[in-house]
Design an enzyme around this catalytic site. Sequence first.
Site, PDB file in Angstrom:
ATOM      1  CB  CYS A  44     166.688  64.490  28.670  1.00 48.68           C
ATOM      2  SG  CYS A  44     165.450  65.187  27.567  1.00 48.68           S
ATOM      3  CG  ASN A 104     165.452  62.860  32.507  1.00 50.37           C
ATOM      4  OD1 ASN A 104     164.758  62.670  31.515  1.00 50.37           O
ATOM      5  ND2 ASN A 104     165.818  61.893  33.331  1.00 50.37           N
ATOM      6  CE1 TYR A 135     165.608  50.216  24.125  1.00 49.26           C
ATOM      7  CE2 TYR A 135     165.201  52.424  24.959  1.00 49.26           C
ATOM      8  CZ  TYR A 135     165.698  51.591  23.984  1.00 49.26           C
ATOM      9  OH  TYR A 135     166.290  52.108  22.873  1.00 49.26           O
ATOM     10  CB  SER A 140     168.044  46.858  26.502  1.00 51.37           C
ATOM     11  OG  SER A 140     166.941  46.987  25.644  1.00 51.37           O
ATOM     12  CG  ASP A 158     162.413  43.458  21.456  1.00 53.69           C
ATOM     13  OD1 ASP A 158     163.420  43.975  21.982  1.00 53.69           O
ATOM     14  OD2 ASP A 158     161.856  43.943  20.459  1.00 53.69           O
ATOM     15  CG  ASP A 159     163.613  46.272  24.924  1.00 59.34           C
ATOM     16  OD1 ASP A 159     162.534  46.771  24.607  1.00 59.34           O
ATOM     17  OD2 ASP A 159     164.671  46.482  24.307  1.00 59.34           O
TER      18      ASP A 159
END
Length: 502
Positions: free
Chosen positions: A2, A102, A256, A302, A364-365
């Site tokens: 979050c 979070n 990420y 990313s 890719d991440d």
Amino acid sequence: MCGIVGAISQQPVNQLLYDSLLLLQHRGQDAAGIVTMEGTKCFMHKAKGMVRDVFRTRNMRALPGRIGLGQVRYPTAGNAHSEEEAQPFYVNAPFGLVLVHNGNLTNAAALRKELFDLDRRHINTESDTEVLINVVAHELERAARDLPLNPEAVFKAISAVHARLRGSYGVIALIAGHGLVAFRDPYGIRPLCFGRGADGEWMVASESVVLEGTGFKLERDIQPGEALFVDAQGQLHTQQCAANPTLNPCMFEFVYLARPDSVMDGISVYQARLNMGETLAQRVISTIPPNEIDVVIPIPESSRPSAMQLAHRIGRPYREGFVKNRYVGRTFIMPGQGVRKKSVRQKLNAISQEFKGRRVLLVDDSIVRGTTSKEIVQMARDAGATKVYMASAAPPVKFPNVYGIDMPTSKELIAHGRTMEEIRAYIGADALIYQDVDAMKRVVAALRPGLDGFEASCFDGHYITGDIGAEQIAAMQALRPKGAEDEEGAATGRLALQERGE
């Protein structure tokens, strides 16, 4: 995962909090909420949806006050469709308390029972945030019983909270009529920083980009176990409230989750991703001769820093081969794997001239389920690539995450219990290269001398809080967000998040 923010100012904070949540939108798209206080009265609006959709002019006008909190939610426990579980949460005693959180409490079930049996507090939702706010409320009441609420009492309460909680948490709370308090788990897993405005305002947020984007100056990160209290007069007080704090930030923030322009615990996210590209390049060179690669193409977004550094290191051209449609719903909120596959084509479109007749290295991440990677490899072939190699800037994701990232169960992870060759065959690539775990830790840690380590359990299976075993993982996976079911009745997994870069 979050995004949270809190602010105390001499001016109304509703617009400031709204702008801050827009800067945190990448951390959660399921729901958003803002609460403000005027005197001792709370004003709150929260609902499911993106920030721009949740808040209208009429909602903003109904949020007066010079102190407030905001949150964007990506659910990791409880009911993903319940607006009751959107944050902030509120309890009326003691004082009146509102809170945003979070992270993920790994002992939420035990705390829920303690609260009911011993503390005489009732929990009405499945959210661990409601558990957390009631623990904080109970400890504040004990610390300030028959006494004025001063900084010493607040810090005493937070020390008791740390003693009861397990897991990861970054927390910001408002105490009606008294001020703003923020604290971070003793392992520093989830990020939290604070800064000051030109007129003496204070802000606490998940990422430094929020402070910079709203005109605040970053002071520093809140340390693991530390608590911060800004009283009603705007005076800042801080104190270490944990017995043995250590700094072990979540590695997936750097892979990420965080924006590349953020700095977390003194580490530039952008530089961390460049460093990952450097070590990934070494793995690529040992697997594929660079002269057999015609072009390096990132899977937006990313993975771009890692892909750029990799291309530079191996001496091959870097090209943008995919165009992203930003106006399609995120993959992980789609109902079911069938729709998820379709949404990849909706979100990404290949530029055929960058693929036709070329041997392409896609970067890719990370790769989680593998379903998105499989589709993207096929897209590259359909666009005319003669060879398609896949490189992941992160190591194989083999284990569930229990600290605030809603990853699939172990059996859904493509790297769990499978060999490299089996993964390569599944996604359909001509070669597959993963980041090395130890190399990744080393090059990111080099950016922050004195770091104790990283929370990297999804890669190495080590759960840093020491309270997680197979039984606990099974119990927590049973509490994963309850979503809609697809046509065939299979429960929807909510995280295709790391499978595609953004």
